[in-house]
Write a protein that holds these residues in place. Structure first.
Motif, PDB file in Angstrom:
ATOM      1  N   ALA A 196      -0.377  58.754  66.013  1.00  9.34           N
ATOM      2  CA  ALA A 196      -1.169  59.119  64.837  1.00  9.34           C
ATOM      3  C   ALA A 196      -2.339  60.018  65.222  1.00  9.34           C
ATOM      4  CB  ALA A 196      -1.675  57.862  64.137  1.00  9.34           C
ATOM      5  N   LYS A 197      -2.903  59.797  66.408  1.00  3.06           N
ATOM      6  CA  LYS A 197      -4.035  60.627  66.834  1.00  3.06           C
ATOM      7  C   LYS A 197      -3.604  62.082  67.028  1.00  3.06           C
ATOM      8  CE  LYS A 197      -3.455  59.508  71.757  1.00  3.06           C
ATOM      9  NZ  LYS A 197      -4.097  58.900  72.957  1.00  3.06           N
ATOM     10  N   ASN A 198      -2.335  62.291  67.403  1.00  7.21           N
ATOM     11  CA  ASN A 198      -1.839  63.661  67.567  1.00  7.21           C
ATOM     12  C   ASN A 198      -1.689  64.349  66.211  1.00  7.21           C
ATOM     13  OD1 ASN A 198      -1.674  63.187  70.329  1.00  7.21           O
ATOM     14  ND2 ASN A 198       0.467  62.504  70.202  1.00  7.21           N
ATOM     15  N   VAL A 199      -1.261  63.583  65.213  1.00  7.44           N
ATOM     16  CA  VAL A 199      -1.136  64.132  63.863  1.00  7.44           C
ATOM     17  C   VAL A 199      -2.514  64.504  63.326  1.00  7.44           C
ATOM     18  CG1 VAL A 199      -0.424  63.642  61.495  1.00  7.44           C
ATOM     19  CG2 VAL A 199       0.968  62.830  63.404  1.00  7.44           C
ATOM     20  N   ARG A 200      -3.492  63.638  63.567  1.00  3.70           N
ATOM     21  CA  ARG A 200      -4.859  63.929  63.120  1.00  3.70           C
ATOM     22  C   ARG A 200      -5.390  65.184  63.817  1.00  3.70           C
ATOM     23  NH1 ARG A 200      -5.445  58.207  64.305  1.00  3.70           N
ATOM     24  NH2 ARG A 200      -5.153  56.989  62.400  1.00  3.70           N
ATOM     25  N   LEU A 201      -5.041  65.342  65.098  1.00  2.65           N
ATOM     26  CA  LEU A 201      -5.472  66.521  65.847  1.00  2.65           C
ATOM     27  C   LEU A 201      -4.879  67.792  65.241  1.00  2.65           C
ATOM     28  CD1 LEU A 201      -6.792  67.949  68.260  1.00  2.65           C
ATOM     29  CD2 LEU A 201      -4.729  67.410  69.593  1.00  2.65           C
ATOM     30  N   ILE A 202      -3.610  67.737  64.864  1.00  6.37           N
ATOM     31  CA  ILE A 202      -2.954  68.903  64.262  1.00  6.37           C
ATOM     32  C   ILE A 202      -3.672  69.311  62.981  1.00  6.37           C
ATOM     33  CG2 ILE A 202      -0.841  69.681  63.107  1.00  6.37           C
ATOM     34  CD1 ILE A 202       0.725  67.997  65.153  1.00  6.37           C
ATOM     35  N   PHE A 203      -4.003  68.331  62.134  1.00  5.47           N
ATOM     36  CA  PHE A 203      -4.723  68.627  60.895  1.00  5.47           C
ATOM     37  C   PHE A 203      -6.120  69.171  61.192  1.00  5.47           C
ATOM     38  CE2 PHE A 203      -1.443  66.075  58.885  1.00  5.47           C
ATOM     39  CZ  PHE A 203      -1.327  66.666  57.633  1.00  5.47           C
ATOM     40  N   GLU A 204      -6.775  68.598  62.189  1.00  2.00           N
ATOM     41  CA  GLU A 204      -8.121  69.043  62.551  1.00  2.00           C
ATOM     42  C   GLU A 204      -8.101  70.494  63.027  1.00  2.00           C
ATOM     43  OE1 GLU A 204     -11.472  68.160  65.988  1.00  2.00           O
ATOM     44  OE2 GLU A 204      -9.995  66.603  65.504  1.00  2.00           O
ATOM     45  N   LEU A 205      -7.125  70.830  63.873  1.00  2.00           N
ATOM     46  CA  LEU A 205      -7.013  72.203  64.374  1.00  2.00           C
ATOM     47  C   LEU A 205      -6.733  73.180  63.236  1.00  2.00           C
ATOM     48  CD1 LEU A 205      -4.910  71.542  67.613  1.00  2.00           C
ATOM     49  CD2 LEU A 205      -7.346  72.119  67.493  1.00  2.00           C
ATOM     50  N   TYR A 206      -5.899  72.756  62.304  1.00  2.00           N
ATOM     51  CA  TYR A 206      -5.572  73.618  61.162  1.00  2.00           C
ATOM     52  C   TYR A 206      -6.813  73.894  60.314  1.00  2.00           C
ATOM     53  CZ  TYR A 206      -3.428  75.261  56.836  1.00  2.00           C
ATOM     54  OH  TYR A 206      -3.104  75.995  55.727  1.00  2.00           O
ATOM     55  N   LEU A 207      -7.611  72.837  60.071  1.00  2.83           N
ATOM     56  CA  LEU A 207      -8.823  72.993  59.267  1.00  2.83           C
ATOM     57  C   LEU A 207      -9.864  73.844  59.986  1.00  2.83           C
ATOM     58  CD1 LEU A 207      -9.163  69.366  57.831  1.00  2.83           C
ATOM     59  CD2 LEU A 207      -8.424  71.421  56.618  1.00  2.83           C
ATOM     60  N   ARG A 208      -9.768  73.902  61.302  1.00  2.00           N
ATOM     61  CA  ARG A 208     -10.694  74.730  62.086  1.00  2.00           C
ATOM     62  C   ARG A 208     -10.237  76.183  62.156  1.00  2.00           C
ATOM     63  NH1 ARG A 208     -11.110  71.309  67.495  1.00  2.00           N
ATOM     64  NH2 ARG A 208     -11.753  73.372  68.283  1.00  2.00           N
ATOM     65  N   GLY A 209      -9.100  76.480  61.527  1.00  2.70           N
ATOM     66  CA  GLY A 209      -8.648  77.865  61.457  1.00  2.70           C
ATOM     67  C   GLY A 209      -7.564  78.248  62.439  1.00  2.70           C
ATOM     68  N   PHE A 210      -7.021  77.271  63.167  1.00  2.00           N
ATOM     69  CA  PHE A 210      -5.954  77.573  64.116  1.00  2.00           C
ATOM     70  C   PHE A 210      -4.678  77.960  63.355  1.00  2.00           C
ATOM     71  CE2 PHE A 210      -8.800  75.746  67.038  1.00  2.00           C
ATOM     72  CZ  PHE A 210      -8.325  75.872  68.333  1.00  2.00           C
ATOM     73  N   SER A 211      -3.960  78.948  63.875  1.00  2.00           N
ATOM     74  CA  SER A 211      -2.653  79.295  63.321  1.00  2.00           C
ATOM     75  C   SER A 211      -1.612  78.311  63.852  1.00  2.00           C
ATOM     76  CB  SER A 211      -2.265  80.719  63.729  1.00  2.00           C
ATOM     77  OG  SER A 211      -2.095  80.792  65.145  1.00  2.00           O
ATOM     78  N   ILE A 212      -0.386  78.404  63.337  1.00  2.00           N
ATOM     79  CA  ILE A 212       0.677  77.524  63.824  1.00  2.00           C
ATOM     80  C   ILE A 212       0.912  77.758  65.313  1.00  2.00           C
ATOM     81  CG2 ILE A 212       3.119  76.912  63.604  1.00  2.00           C
ATOM     82  CD1 ILE A 212       1.448  76.000  61.274  1.00  2.00           C
ATOM     83  N   ILE A 213       0.906  79.040  65.708  1.00  2.00           N
ATOM     84  CA  ILE A 213       1.078  79.368  67.131  1.00  2.00           C
ATOM     85  C   ILE A 213      -0.085  78.812  67.943  1.00  2.00           C
ATOM     86  CG2 ILE A 213       1.195  81.239  68.814  1.00  2.00           C
ATOM     87  CD1 ILE A 213       3.727  80.929  67.260  1.00  2.00           C
ATOM     88  N   GLY A 214      -1.291  78.915  67.374  1.00  2.00           N
ATOM     89  CA  GLY A 214      -2.468  78.402  68.071  1.00  2.00           C
ATOM     90  C   GLY A 214      -2.401  76.894  68.262  1.00  2.00           C
ATOM     91  N   ILE A 215      -1.948  76.185  67.225  1.00  2.00           N
ATOM     92  CA  ILE A 215      -1.797  74.725  67.321  1.00  2.00           C
ATOM     93  C   ILE A 215      -0.747  74.380  68.364  1.00  2.00           C
ATOM     94  CG2 ILE A 215      -1.082  72.655  66.067  1.00  2.00           C
ATOM     95  CD1 ILE A 215      -2.229  73.944  63.529  1.00  2.00           C
ATOM     96  N   LYS A 216       0.344  75.111  68.362  1.00  2.00           N
ATOM     97  CA  LYS A 216       1.425  74.895  69.330  1.00  2.00           C
ATOM     98  C   LYS A 216       0.890  75.021  70.762  1.00  2.00           C
ATOM     99  CE  LYS A 216       5.286  77.692  71.053  1.00  2.00           C
ATOM    100  NZ  LYS A 216       6.058  76.681  71.779  1.00  2.00           N
TER     101      LYS A 216
END
Length: 236
Positions: A194-214
């Motif tokens: 679950a912490k990884n899912v929260r991290l993905i959402f956090e990165l997205y809200l910070r402006g990361f692209s899908i490639i950036g999150i990857k």
């Protein structure tokens, strides 16, 4: 004394023009089973065309589309256009249910092709639109096939509704990333994922692209739901 001889002229046999043939095939999905079936079907219909005198195979039309209304059948449309342009004179297909979605569509397509002088052969049922007796049989068989498909669809939907009402549907208890099943089969949160899912959402809200999150997930050594090191954009 010379003999009077009669010379009999034997005219040459008229050369029969080859009939232009098109094969139409449709499968409902691109699963391995369906694709293998498609390959075997094309081979069988190609052999039939090659062994029939004065038939010339011009084109093969293949659609991978369900029989549901609204699904696109690009190759079927192309076949109709070729028939209208007189590029095809005979269409061979496996059976009636693969030719159209319902009785109305099948009969409308057949009538349209008949107007252009195109003959349609349904190999499995042994029906040929060049035979006037086939029209009634085509209508009856397609109506039965349509009723069977509708009944099968309703039975599947009824099963889903019944399992949902009883709380026994596996659709609601299937395994998802950051969830796991408890002893009763109910989904509960799996905290280490679950912490990884929260991290993905956090990165997205910070402006990361899908490639950036990857890249960030891979940089941190976080593995995918299947345990791989490289994340796909689709998974994210």
């Amino acid at each position: 004394m010379s003999e009077n001889r009669r010379v009999h002229f034997i005219p040459p046999r008229p050369v029969q023009r080859e009939k232009l043939v098109g094969i139409y095939c449709r499968v409902s999905s691109n699963s391995m089973e369906q694709l293998n079936s498609l390959t075997n079907l094309i081979s069988a219909l190609t052999r039939l065309t090659a062994t029939t005198p004065n038939w010339l195979l011009v084109d093969t039309y293949i659609d991978i589309a369900s029989g549901k209304s609204g699904s696109k059948r690009i190759e079927f449309i192309r076949m109709l256009e070729d028939c209208q342009a007189k590029n095809i004179e005979i269409v061979i297909t496996k059976n009636i249910s693969r030719f159209g979605r319902d009785t109305v569509e099948v009969l409308e397509s057949l009538n349209k092709l008949k107007e252009h002088g195109v003959r349609v052969i349904f190999e499995q049922e042994g029906l040929d639109t060049a035979d006037s007796d086939s029209e009634l049989m085509i209508s009856i068989i397609e109506s039965i096939a349509q009723a069977e498909n509708e009944s099968r669809s309703e039975n599947i939907k009824w099963g889903y509704r019944r399992h949902a009402a009883q709380g026994t549907s596996k659709l609601y208890n299937r395994k998802c990333y950051d969830y796991e099943n408890d002893t009763d089969g109910v989904l509960i949160i799996k905290e280490d994922e679950a912490k990884n899912v929260r991290l993905i959402f956090e990165l997205y809200l910070r402006g990361f692209s899908i490639i950036g999150i990857k890249r960030e997930l891979e940089k941190r050594g976080i593995k995918t739901p299947t345990g791989k090191e490289n994340w796909s954009k689709r998974t994210i």
